[in-house]
Design an enzyme around this catalytic site. Structure first.
Site, PDB file in Angstrom:
ATOM      1  N   GLU A 177       7.125  19.621  23.754  1.00 32.04           N
ATOM      2  CA  GLU A 177       7.586  20.506  24.824  1.00 32.04           C
ATOM      3  C   GLU A 177       8.574  19.790  25.738  1.00 32.04           C
ATOM      4  O   GLU A 177       9.583  20.366  26.141  1.00 32.04           O
ATOM      5  CB  GLU A 177       6.392  21.012  25.650  1.00 32.04           C
ATOM      6  CG  GLU A 177       5.382  21.819  24.846  1.00 32.04           C
ATOM      7  CD  GLU A 177       4.240  20.969  24.324  1.00 32.04           C
ATOM      8  OE1 GLU A 177       3.107  21.453  24.335  1.00 32.04           O
ATOM      9  OE2 GLU A 177       4.489  19.806  23.910  1.00 32.04           O
ATOM     10  N   CYS A 195      -0.704  20.134  26.616  1.00 34.68           N
ATOM     11  CA  CYS A 195      -1.727  19.300  27.253  1.00 34.68           C
ATOM     12  C   CYS A 195      -1.737  19.535  28.753  1.00 34.68           C
ATOM     13  O   CYS A 195      -0.725  19.899  29.360  1.00 34.68           O
ATOM     14  CB  CYS A 195      -1.476  17.832  26.940  1.00 34.68           C
ATOM     15  SG  CYS A 195       0.075  17.174  27.618  1.00 34.68           S
ATOM     16  N   ALA A 253      -4.613   3.858 -16.518  1.00 31.31           N
ATOM     17  CA  ALA A 253      -3.863   2.726 -17.077  1.00 31.31           C
ATOM     18  C   ALA A 253      -4.358   2.426 -18.482  1.00 31.31           C
ATOM     19  O   ALA A 253      -5.438   2.860 -18.896  1.00 31.31           O
ATOM     20  CB  ALA A 253      -4.027   1.484 -16.190  1.00 31.31           C
ATOM     21  N   ARG A 271       4.146   9.684   1.299  1.00 31.61           N
ATOM     22  CA  ARG A 271       4.184   8.422   2.050  1.00 31.61           C
ATOM     23  C   ARG A 271       4.891   8.609   3.395  1.00 31.61           C
ATOM     24  O   ARG A 271       4.444   8.088   4.421  1.00 31.61           O
ATOM     25  CB  ARG A 271       4.907   7.351   1.234  1.00 31.61           C
ATOM     26  CG  ARG A 271       4.137   6.822   0.056  1.00 31.61           C
ATOM     27  CD  ARG A 271       4.947   5.764  -0.690  1.00 31.61           C
ATOM     28  NE  ARG A 271       4.197   5.175  -1.795  1.00 31.61           N
ATOM     29  CZ  ARG A 271       4.665   4.221  -2.595  1.00 31.61           C
ATOM     30  NH1 ARG A 271       5.898   3.762  -2.414  1.00 31.61           N
ATOM     31  NH2 ARG A 271       3.914   3.741  -3.558  1.00 31.61           N
ATOM     32  N   THR A 296      -4.830  -4.232  -7.106  1.00 34.47           N
ATOM     33  CA  THR A 296      -3.535  -3.572  -7.267  1.00 34.47           C
ATOM     34  C   THR A 296      -2.428  -4.421  -6.656  1.00 34.47           C
ATOM     35  O   THR A 296      -1.329  -4.546  -7.219  1.00 34.47           O
ATOM     36  CB  THR A 296      -3.561  -2.180  -6.609  1.00 34.47           C
ATOM     37  OG1 THR A 296      -4.521  -1.374  -7.291  1.00 34.47           O
ATOM     38  CG2 THR A 296      -2.202  -1.516  -6.674  1.00 34.47           C
ATOM     39  N   LEU A 314       5.185  -0.188  -1.507  1.00 27.06           N
ATOM     40  CA  LEU A 314       4.581   0.904  -0.730  1.00 27.06           C
ATOM     41  C   LEU A 314       5.515   1.437   0.346  1.00 27.06           C
ATOM     42  O   LEU A 314       5.081   1.856   1.420  1.00 27.06           O
ATOM     43  CB  LEU A 314       3.261   0.455  -0.087  1.00 27.06           C
ATOM     44  CG  LEU A 314       2.152  -0.010  -1.036  1.00 27.06           C
ATOM     45  CD1 LEU A 314       0.879  -0.279  -0.258  1.00 27.06           C
ATOM     46  CD2 LEU A 314       1.897   0.998  -2.147  1.00 27.06           C
ATOM     47  N   ARG A 356      11.277   5.461  -0.680  1.00 26.61           N
ATOM     48  CA  ARG A 356      12.575   5.221  -1.304  1.00 26.61           C
ATOM     49  C   ARG A 356      13.285   6.538  -1.602  1.00 26.61           C
ATOM     50  O   ARG A 356      13.776   6.774  -2.701  1.00 26.61           O
ATOM     51  CB  ARG A 356      12.400   4.383  -2.581  1.00 26.61           C
ATOM     52  CG  ARG A 356      11.847   2.999  -2.294  1.00 26.61           C
ATOM     53  CD  ARG A 356      11.869   2.082  -3.495  1.00 26.61           C
ATOM     54  NE  ARG A 356      10.931   2.447  -4.534  1.00 26.61           N
ATOM     55  CZ  ARG A 356       9.651   2.114  -4.539  1.00 26.61           C
ATOM     56  NH1 ARG A 356       9.135   1.424  -3.536  1.00 26.61           N
ATOM     57  NH2 ARG A 356       8.864   2.466  -5.546  1.00 26.61           N
ATOM     58  N   GLU A 393      -3.744   4.600  -2.214  1.00 26.25           N
ATOM     59  CA  GLU A 393      -3.024   4.667  -3.486  1.00 26.25           C
ATOM     60  C   GLU A 393      -3.579   3.748  -4.552  1.00 26.25           C
ATOM     61  O   GLU A 393      -3.248   3.889  -5.722  1.00 26.25           O
ATOM     62  CB  GLU A 393      -1.533   4.329  -3.274  1.00 26.25           C
ATOM     63  CG  GLU A 393      -0.744   5.422  -2.610  1.00 26.25           C
ATOM     64  CD  GLU A 393       0.747   5.312  -2.914  1.00 26.25           C
ATOM     65  OE1 GLU A 393       1.105   4.664  -3.907  1.00 26.25           O
ATOM     66  OE2 GLU A 393       1.533   5.882  -2.146  1.00 26.25           O
ATOM     67  N   ALA A 404     -10.544   3.439  -5.045  1.00 27.51           N
ATOM     68  CA  ALA A 404     -10.868   4.867  -5.025  1.00 27.51           C
ATOM     69  C   ALA A 404     -12.372   5.078  -5.054  1.00 27.51           C
ATOM     70  O   ALA A 404     -12.920   5.896  -4.292  1.00 27.51           O
ATOM     71  CB  ALA A 404     -10.213   5.564  -6.214  1.00 27.51           C
TER      72      ALA A 404
END
Length: 318
Positions: A47, A70, A158, A180, A192, A200, A203, A247, A253
């Protein structure tokens, strides 16, 4: 309101610890005269950004905003309700009431008492989706956690050797970079990190500066330029993160799923069969098939070139 929601979405991943809000001001003649979104780092608010472009022309206008203005004082800037009262628009259209107890309807009440017409609920569902990270942090005390997986038809991430580049095609990978850009932080596990040395970053042309902070789930040594989480429950100390994108790897995970800390899963499924290979998850604490049902809801599907995106949300009470 659609334009305000678009602006809010552009601010996602940059506004934390504040909510990503969009604001549009429309003149009495029906012309958009100002736009605003929450600035990087959370201030100024949407705002305030919009109002600074119009000055006295806000008098008699209609203000569209994705979250209730707010009303609490802050050392970082004036309350948006006070700014709007001084600007004297004729009407406010608000998508979502602010659940933060410091405002929680107070802005709406003050504006109405001042004779400003307030309409609530236009674009509510869109605002809830856009603000999901901030709303999760407000409700659960931690960021919204999104788990991203690239899978084959048979659910492998994989080959047995660990090779996983590239399971999905360019369209799917481009979509990942968009996710991302809308996250405050990306996390992978140490396995990883050591295997892939991932950057990470974002791009995509024009969005490179939106690369989020990087985090590593590890009990080992810290890595320069990376933040460290010793275990998944450390997400509760990420008070300046609204959206966390996980990721990295089956172990990571599994660790987040076992702690029931995943709110959303993005599955990028490629039309390939790997056969023997690395599975997406390990043991997540499930001992009966019956206990697996009614936990996840498919909320979106999308074709990305030859691949398919499936979006699942965790079903939670309340």
């Amino acid at each position: 309101m659609e334009e305000a929601l678009r602006l809010a979405e552009e601010a996602r991943g940059r506004s934390a610890p504040n909510p990503n809000v969009g604001c549009v001001i429309v003149s009495a003649a029906g012309r958009i005269i100002a736009r605003g979104a929450t600035a990087t780092g959370g201030r100024p608010h949407a705002e305030a950004v919009a109002l600074q472009h119009v000055g006295r022309r806000a008098a008699g206008a209609t203000v569209y905003v994705t979250l209730e203005p707010c009303t609490h004082d802050s050392p970082r800037g004036p309350a948006c309700t006070d700014l709007l009262l001084a600007a004297k628009p004729e009407r406010l259209v608000i998508a979502l009431k602010d659940p933060d107890e410091r405002t929680a309807g107070g802005g709406i009440r003050r504006l109405r008492r001042a004779g400003i017409e307030v309409t609530l609920g236009v674009g509510r569902e869109g605002a809830k989706r856009s603000l999901a990270g901030w709303l999760t942090r407000l409700k659960l005390g931690r960021p919204r956690v999104t788990l991203k997986l690239a899978l084959s038809i048979d659910g492998k991430i994989a080959l047995p050797s660990g090779e996983s580049k590239w399971i999905t095609g360019e369209d799917a990978r481009r979509h990942v970079h968009q996710q991302r850009a809308r996250s405050d932080m990306i996390l992978v596990g140490r396995g990883t990190y050591l295997a892939d040395q991932p950057r990470l970053d974002v791009r995509l042309p024009g969005l490179e500066e939106r690369s989020p902070r990087r985090a590593l789930l590890t009990r080992g040594e810290a890595v320069d330029g990376w933040e460290t989480l010793r275990n998944p429950k450390d997400v509760y100390r990420l008070h300046d993160v609204n959206d966390l994108l996980v990721e990295g790897g089956s172990s990571t995970a599994t660790a987040f799923l076992a702690e029931d800390l995943v709110d959303r899963i993005l599955i990028y499924r490629a039309p390939i069969i790997i056969g023997e290979g690395k599975s997406s998850f390990g043991y997540v604490g499930l001992d009966a098939i019956a206990d697996a049902h009614d936990k996840w809801r498919l909320v979106d599907e999308e074709r990305l070139g030859v691949d398919r995106l499936e979006v699942y949300e965790r079903v939670r009470e309340g």
